[in-house]
Design a protein around this motif. Structure first.
Motif, PDB file in Angstrom:
ATOM      1  N   VAL A 504       0.936  -1.005   0.259  1.00 18.09           N
ATOM      2  CA  VAL A 504      -0.040  -0.044  -0.053  1.00 18.09           C
ATOM      3  C   VAL A 504       1.608   0.540  -0.117  1.00 18.09           C
ATOM      4  CG1 VAL A 504      -2.171   0.686   1.246  1.00 18.09           C
ATOM      5  CG2 VAL A 504      -1.906  -1.248   1.527  1.00 18.09           C
ATOM      6  N   ALA A 505       0.386   2.183  -1.306  1.00 19.16           N
ATOM      7  CA  ALA A 505       0.975   3.619  -0.901  1.00 19.16           C
ATOM      8  C   ALA A 505       0.146   4.820  -0.715  1.00 19.16           C
ATOM      9  CB  ALA A 505       1.844   4.095  -2.331  1.00 19.16           C
ATOM     10  N   VAL A 533      -4.087   4.927  -2.285  1.00 23.40           N
ATOM     11  CA  VAL A 533      -4.958   5.509  -1.367  1.00 23.40           C
ATOM     12  C   VAL A 533      -4.216   6.897  -1.054  1.00 23.40           C
ATOM     13  CG1 VAL A 533      -5.210   3.473   0.442  1.00 23.40           C
ATOM     14  CG2 VAL A 533      -4.094   4.801   1.213  1.00 23.40           C
ATOM     15  N   GLY A 534      -5.363   6.825  -0.646  1.00 28.71           N
ATOM     16  CA  GLY A 534      -5.325   8.926  -0.650  1.00 28.71           C
ATOM     17  C   GLY A 534      -4.346   9.470   0.760  1.00 28.71           C
ATOM     18  N   GLY A 535      -3.257  10.086   0.201  1.00 32.99           N
ATOM     19  CA  GLY A 535      -2.719  10.184   1.572  1.00 32.99           C
ATOM     20  C   GLY A 535      -1.253  10.344   1.225  1.00 32.99           C
ATOM     21  N   GLY A 536      -0.259  11.359   1.743  1.00 36.71           N
ATOM     22  CA  GLY A 536       1.114  10.741   1.752  1.00 36.71           C
ATOM     23  C   GLY A 536       1.571   9.851   2.538  1.00 36.71           C
ATOM     24  N   HIS A 537       2.742   9.754   2.800  1.00 36.59           N
ATOM     25  CA  HIS A 537       3.680   9.230   3.699  1.00 36.59           C
ATOM     26  C   HIS A 537       3.195   9.004   4.863  1.00 36.59           C
ATOM     27  CE1 HIS A 537       7.159   6.513   4.392  1.00 36.59           C
ATOM     28  NE2 HIS A 537       7.077   6.804   5.237  1.00 36.59           N
ATOM     29  N   PHE A 545      -7.457   4.037   4.002  1.00 34.35           N
ATOM     30  CA  PHE A 545      -6.459   2.763   4.031  1.00 34.35           C
ATOM     31  C   PHE A 545      -7.048   1.715   5.103  1.00 34.35           C
ATOM     32  CE2 PHE A 545      -3.647   1.089   7.245  1.00 34.35           C
ATOM     33  CZ  PHE A 545      -2.687   0.153   6.631  1.00 34.35           C
ATOM     34  N   THR A 546      -7.683   2.460   6.060  1.00 37.15           N
ATOM     35  CA  THR A 546      -8.415   1.767   7.171  1.00 37.15           C
ATOM     36  C   THR A 546      -9.088   0.599   6.573  1.00 37.15           C
ATOM     37  OG1 THR A 546      -8.060   2.802   8.569  1.00 37.15           O
ATOM     38  CG2 THR A 546     -10.155   1.787   8.834  1.00 37.15           C
TER      39      THR A 546
END
Length: 574
Positions: A504-505, A533-537, A545-546
């Motif tokens: 997942v990234a 998924v949405g978001g940065g690191h 992600f959840t």
């Protein structure tokens, strides 16, 4: 940062820097920050604070969390915090250095260890806690003050200036005869300020001696004149304090409407004062995604099941070794990112489907294992983590790792597979595959300023704490050790994993790339699923992600239940 000594630190005749005391003035009247700070406190402290009325509760939570975060930063460079227990005098003591009553006279400050360089707090061997670190906490109104030093016994006090109905009676209780005469000669309009100034100096000294308000405030006598830029003149101290020349008492320039003072048993101590909000302090402790400290802490209003606010009820313990519930079908071991620890997964349990047991794992020198030395060798660290996981395997399990934790999870899974106990799933989050080329040049050897700037660019440090350079310096040892591990990793030869892999990234993550994430396919003989998924690191707290993780774990749990049902049915037919 405000330096309480404008000319900068002067030097002794020997050329060494004078003893240094760091004082952090923290704005703690922030309900949202208090909610996020609650997980930093042990369950018994939350229970105690739950009995307080608002707004005292949120301010107490903020003050106690600030003390623990700063004590951890000063003593170990990692989080979460060394346990604070009540000493013989009822005051907080770092558990690593015991809580026994002092025996005999206080040591001569001249025999204390050499002071650290300006802006630094010393640590013990291998980044461990330095046994000389002293801490003191006070809070009043909306402010808290935390003092940390290795120079000697320290006390700090801060008081909100407020009308006192029995001003003269209070003065007779607090001031010695000579001070009372000086106070009576002052104009009526200045007497309140003078009394609070004297009060904070006296309480700071008594806190340093370990008695606090249980001591006789009149045994501490100072010149009542303000001393904003130089030590206050001390005329008398309690007998147990020893010679007056061994002490430094300073007024603290807090903010309008407050009086503050610090006392330390070290002659000519240099006081470095910092101003910070609880929100900034939590962001520095979290070292996660900018602007999402509330959700990142797993207990803010954006989470599905927030910590019960300021009710002070203990939260489920999701640390390593937590007991397995009867309905558990799958244990999920979680390994944190660079400079992270088990606290980042403390509130994951409520996010998981029924039958999943979240079991975070701390690295040596981090979190619950902070008294152990940091480990900088891959083979040693992998053997340690594989052993930690193996001791808790009680059925099917999965391993999740984020960033550096993804590589560690991979290597631990390979080791456990060779022992005959492979995981049913490896979740590799926020890290290119083991055989992929590095996504950026090495960072661990960069100068501090360049390191912080690069981490900010990569989205690996919050914007709100970059100006708190003194605080960030405290976290550097653990951060550099983990960065060095990640950047010097070389995939060793060995068999493919037999476990499926979920890679997942974050779509905005600058530390990963699609080709690098696809490299996880080459590490398993089973299936490999790549999800963005949405978001940065730092996307682990994102709902997308959840949901993706819950879906995969639920599917695995259903398969395990079917398999167990078939096995049970076959046994009945025999």
């Amino acid at each position: 940062m405000v330096n309480a000594e404008p000319g900068g630190p002067s030097r002794r005749a020997t050329g060494a820097l004078r003893p240094e005391v760091h004082v952090w003035i923290v704005e703690v009247d922030d309900e949202s920050a208090a909610r996020r700070a609650l997980p930093f406190l042990p369950p018994e402290e939350r229970t105690r604070l739950g009995l307080l009325a608002q707004p005292h509760r949120r301010r107490n939570i903020g003050a106690q969390a600030a003390l623990r975060i700063l004590a951890a930063a000063a003593s170990t460079g990692t989080l979460p915090l060394p346990e604070l227990i009540r000493g013989w005098n009822g005051k907080p003591v770092l558990e690593a250095w015991g809580a026994a009553a002092p025996q005999g006279p206080l040591p001569d400050p001249a025999e204390a260890q050499q002071p650290p360089r300006q802006g630094e707090m010393p640590t013990g061997a291998a980044g461990g806690p330095g046994p000389g670190v002293q801490v003191s906490l006070t809070h009043s109104g909306t402010l808290a003050a935390v003092a940390l030093t290795t120079a000697g016994a320290v006390g700090v006090d801060i008081e909100l200036l407020r009308p006192l109905p029995e001003l003269e009676g209070m003065a007779r209780t607090v001031l010695a005869a000579s001070e009372l005469e000086e106070w009576g000669a002052a104009g009526p309009s200045s007497r309140l300020n003078i009394l609070f100034r004297a009060w904070t100096r006296k309480e700071a000294v008594l806190k340093a001696l370990g008695t606090g308000l249980g001591g006789d405030m009149r045994s501490v006598v100072t010149d009542l004149a303000p001393a904003p830029h130089h030590p206050a003149a001390v005329a008398a101290l309690p007998h147990e304090a020893g010679p007056l020349a061994h002490w430094t008492v300073r007024d603290l320039p807090a903010q309008a409407g407050y009086a503050g003072a610090l006392a330390v048993r070290a002659p000519g101590a240099h006081v470095v004062q910092h101003q910070i909000t609880l929100d900034e302090l939590l962001a520095a402790a979290d070292l996660r995604t900018p602007g999402r400290a509330t959700a990142a802490a797993g207990c803010g209003p954006d989470t599905a099941h927030p910590v019960p606010g300021l009710a002070g009820r203990p939260q489920p313990d999701a640390r390593a070794g937590a007991p397995v519930r009867a309905e558990t079908r799958l244990r999920l071991f979680c390994l944190p990112h660079t400079a992270g620890n088990a606290d980042h997964f403390r509130h994951w349990q409520h996010r998981m489907p029924t039958g999943i047991e979240v079991t975070p794992v701390d690295l040596p020198g981090h979190g619950t294992r902070l008294r152990e030395p940091l480990v900088g060798q891959w083979h040693t660290l992998v053997a340690d983590l594989a052993g930690t996981i193996a001791r808790q395997i009680d059925g099917p399990y999965a391993v999740l790792g984020h960033g550096l934790g993804a590589l560690l999870a991979f290597e631990a899974a390979r080791t456990l597979q060779l022992r005959g106990t492979p995981p049913v799933l490896l979740v590799a989050a926020g890290r290119n595959g083991p055989a992929a080329a590095p996504s950026h040049r090495p960072l661990h050897g960069l100068p501090d300023a360049q390191l912080f700037s690069t981490l900010r660019h990569l989205g690996r440090i919050p914007d709100g704490v970059l100006h708190q350079s003194a605080l960030l310096q405290m976290f550097l040892p653990g951060l550099r050790t983990d960065l060095r591990l990640a950047e010097r990793y070389v995939r060793s030869t060995g068999p493919l994993l037999s476990s499926p892999v979920l890679a997942v990234a974050g779509r905005q993550d600058k530390t990963t790339d699609p080709d690098g994430m696809l490299a996880w396919e080459r590490e398993t003989s089973a299936t490999c699923e790549l999800v963005f998924v949405g978001g940065g690191h730092f996307f682990l707290q994102e709902e997308e992600f959840t949901q993706a993780l819950r879906l995969r774990l639920t599917h695995i749990g259903d398969r395990l239940r079917v398999r167990q049902g078939v096995s049970a049915g076959g046994a009945l037919l025999k």
